[in-house]
Design a protein around this motif. Structure first.
Motif, mmCIF file in Angstrom:
data_model
loop_
_atom_site.group_PDB
_atom_site.id
_atom_site.type_symbol
_atom_site.label_atom_id
_atom_site.label_comp_id
_atom_site.label_asym_id
_atom_site.label_seq_id
_atom_site.Cartn_x
_atom_site.Cartn_y
_atom_site.Cartn_z
ATOM 1 N N ILE A 2 16.076 0.764 68.687
ATOM 2 C CA ILE A 2 16.286 0.283 70.158
ATOM 3 C C ILE A 2 15.365 -0.970 69.877
ATOM 4 C CG2 ILE A 2 15.646 0.580 72.365
ATOM 5 C CD1 ILE A 2 16.195 3.645 71.938
ATOM 6 N N PRO A 3 16.224 -2.170 70.445
ATOM 7 C CA PRO A 3 15.511 -3.379 70.379
ATOM 8 C C PRO A 3 14.191 -3.806 71.268
ATOM 9 C CG PRO A 3 17.406 -3.634 71.531
ATOM 10 C CD PRO A 3 17.432 -2.192 71.024
ATOM 11 N N ASP A 4 14.327 -3.089 72.276
ATOM 12 C CA ASP A 4 13.093 -3.257 73.252
ATOM 13 C C ASP A 4 12.742 -2.183 73.979
ATOM 14 O OD1 ASP A 4 11.677 -4.404 75.431
ATOM 15 O OD2 ASP A 4 12.948 -6.042 75.837
ATOM 16 N N ILE A 5 11.293 -1.891 73.861
ATOM 17 C CA ILE A 5 10.849 -0.670 74.487
ATOM 18 C C ILE A 5 11.261 -0.513 76.008
ATOM 19 C CG2 ILE A 5 8.553 -1.491 74.791
ATOM 20 C CD1 ILE A 5 7.641 1.303 73.962
ATOM 21 N N ARG A 6 11.429 -1.773 76.819
ATOM 22 C CA ARG A 6 11.517 -1.784 78.180
ATOM 23 C C ARG A 6 12.818 -1.059 78.564
ATOM 24 N NH1 ARG A 6 10.357 -7.849 78.831
ATOM 25 N NH2 ARG A 6 11.578 -8.002 77.004
ATOM 26 N N LEU A 7 13.652 -1.003 77.611
ATOM 27 C CA LEU A 7 15.036 -0.234 77.939
ATOM 28 C C LEU A 7 14.820 1.077 78.461
ATOM 29 C CD1 LEU A 7 17.337 -1.582 75.006
ATOM 30 C CD2 LEU A 7 17.548 -1.869 77.558
ATOM 31 N N PHE A 8 13.654 1.853 77.999
ATOM 32 C CA PHE A 8 13.548 3.257 78.443
ATOM 33 C C PHE A 8 13.082 3.226 79.849
ATOM 34 C CE2 PHE A 8 12.679 3.639 73.646
ATOM 35 C CZ PHE A 8 13.276 4.641 73.399
ATOM 36 N N TRP A 9 13.006 2.307 80.595
ATOM 37 C CA TRP A 9 12.634 2.293 81.841
ATOM 38 C C TRP A 9 13.846 1.809 82.829
ATOM 39 C CZ3 TRP A 9 8.782 1.516 78.208
ATOM 40 C CH2 TRP A 9 7.733 2.271 78.359
ATOM 41 N N THR A 10 15.061 1.842 81.973
ATOM 42 C CA THR A 10 15.960 1.316 82.778
ATOM 43 C C THR A 10 16.849 2.199 83.661
ATOM 44 O OG1 THR A 10 18.332 0.012 82.786
ATOM 45 C CG2 THR A 10 17.699 1.405 81.038
ATOM 46 N N ASP A 12 19.898 1.935 83.923
ATOM 47 C CA ASP A 12 21.552 1.705 83.596
ATOM 48 C C ASP A 12 21.986 2.895 82.636
ATOM 49 O OD1 ASP A 12 23.899 0.595 82.354
ATOM 50 O OD2 ASP A 12 22.984 -1.591 82.394
ATOM 51 N N GLU A 13 23.253 3.386 83.221
ATOM 52 C CA GLU A 13 23.669 4.369 82.505
ATOM 53 C C GLU A 13 24.287 4.155 81.111
ATOM 54 O OE1 GLU A 13 26.565 6.513 84.803
ATOM 55 O OE2 GLU A 13 25.445 6.513 86.756
ATOM 56 N N ARG A 14 24.574 2.958 81.006
ATOM 57 C CA ARG A 14 25.167 2.530 79.746
ATOM 58 C C ARG A 14 23.985 2.771 78.652
ATOM 59 N NH1 ARG A 14 26.604 -3.519 80.637
ATOM 60 N NH2 ARG A 14 24.830 -3.211 81.725
ATOM 61 N N PHE A 15 22.736 2.868 78.760
ATOM 62 C CA PHE A 15 21.597 3.197 78.021
ATOM 63 C C PHE A 15 21.557 4.619 77.689
ATOM 64 C CE2 PHE A 15 17.335 4.356 77.426
ATOM 65 C CZ PHE A 15 17.158 3.357 75.754
ATOM 66 N N TRP A 16 21.566 5.424 78.988
ATOM 67 C CA TRP A 16 21.112 6.867 78.733
ATOM 68 C C TRP A 16 22.300 7.517 78.364
ATOM 69 C CZ3 TRP A 16 16.426 7.856 78.575
ATOM 70 C CH2 TRP A 16 15.446 6.882 79.076
ATOM 71 N N LYS A 17 23.552 7.328 78.639
ATOM 72 C CA LYS A 17 24.621 8.294 78.165
ATOM 73 C C LYS A 17 24.828 8.089 76.522
ATOM 74 C CE LYS A 17 28.048 7.644 81.797
ATOM 75 N NZ LYS A 17 29.145 6.753 82.222
ATOM 76 N N VAL A 28 22.760 6.224 66.987
ATOM 77 C CA VAL A 28 22.640 4.898 66.648
ATOM 78 C C VAL A 28 23.108 4.158 67.907
ATOM 79 C CG1 VAL A 28 23.995 3.121 65.466
ATOM 80 C CG2 VAL A 28 23.674 5.517 64.393
ATOM 81 N N PHE A 29 22.060 3.633 68.261
ATOM 82 C CA PHE A 29 22.067 2.799 69.692
ATOM 83 C C PHE A 29 22.968 1.515 69.556
ATOM 84 C CE2 PHE A 29 20.395 -1.187 72.187
ATOM 85 C CZ PHE A 29 20.538 -0.353 73.389
ATOM 86 N N GLN A 30 23.982 1.552 70.559
ATOM 87 C CA GLN A 30 25.137 0.681 70.903
ATOM 88 C C GLN A 30 24.767 -0.545 71.919
ATOM 89 O OE1 GLN A 30 27.789 0.477 69.192
ATOM 90 N NE2 GLN A 30 27.091 2.167 67.815
ATOM 91 N N PRO A 31 24.140 -1.748 71.444
ATOM 92 C CA PRO A 31 23.764 -2.750 72.371
ATOM 93 C C PRO A 31 24.830 -2.919 73.432
ATOM 94 C CG PRO A 31 24.029 -3.670 70.248
ATOM 95 C CD PRO A 31 24.252 -2.233 70.172
#
Length: 82
Positions: A2-10, A12-17, A28-31
């Motif tokens: 995961i390129p940026d730890i701040r994504l864990f606070w998002t 956005d469903e595209r991240f959590w799905k 495998v994280f899909q940006p």
């Protein structure tokens, strides 16, 4: 990875799905884009040499318009978003 730890606070469903309940399952994280897709269409017309402008002035010269003029206008308004 995961390129940026701040994504864990998002929220956005595209991240959590991308994660599952199973902690053993490797992902495998899909940006994805920061900006959601926005599909718009723009149409306009260009006067030809025989048309007059809206103010009934002299005939408009054919080929007075160049596509770069439109692109400059769009970039001036939208900046780095386009």
């Amino acid at each position: 990875r995961i390129p940026d730890i701040r994504l864990f606070w998002t929220t956005d469903e595209r991240f959590w799905k991308q994660f599952s309940e199973d902690p053993e399952k490797q992902i495998v994280f899909q940006p994805y884009s920061k900006y959601p897709p926005c599909y718009k269409d723009v149409s306009f017309w260009i006067l030809n040499g025989n048309d007059k402008d809206n103010n009934n002035n002299d005939d408009v010269k054919k080929n007075d318009f160049h596509v770069h003029e439109l692109l400059d206008l769009v970039r001036g308004v939208a900046g780095d978003l386009v």
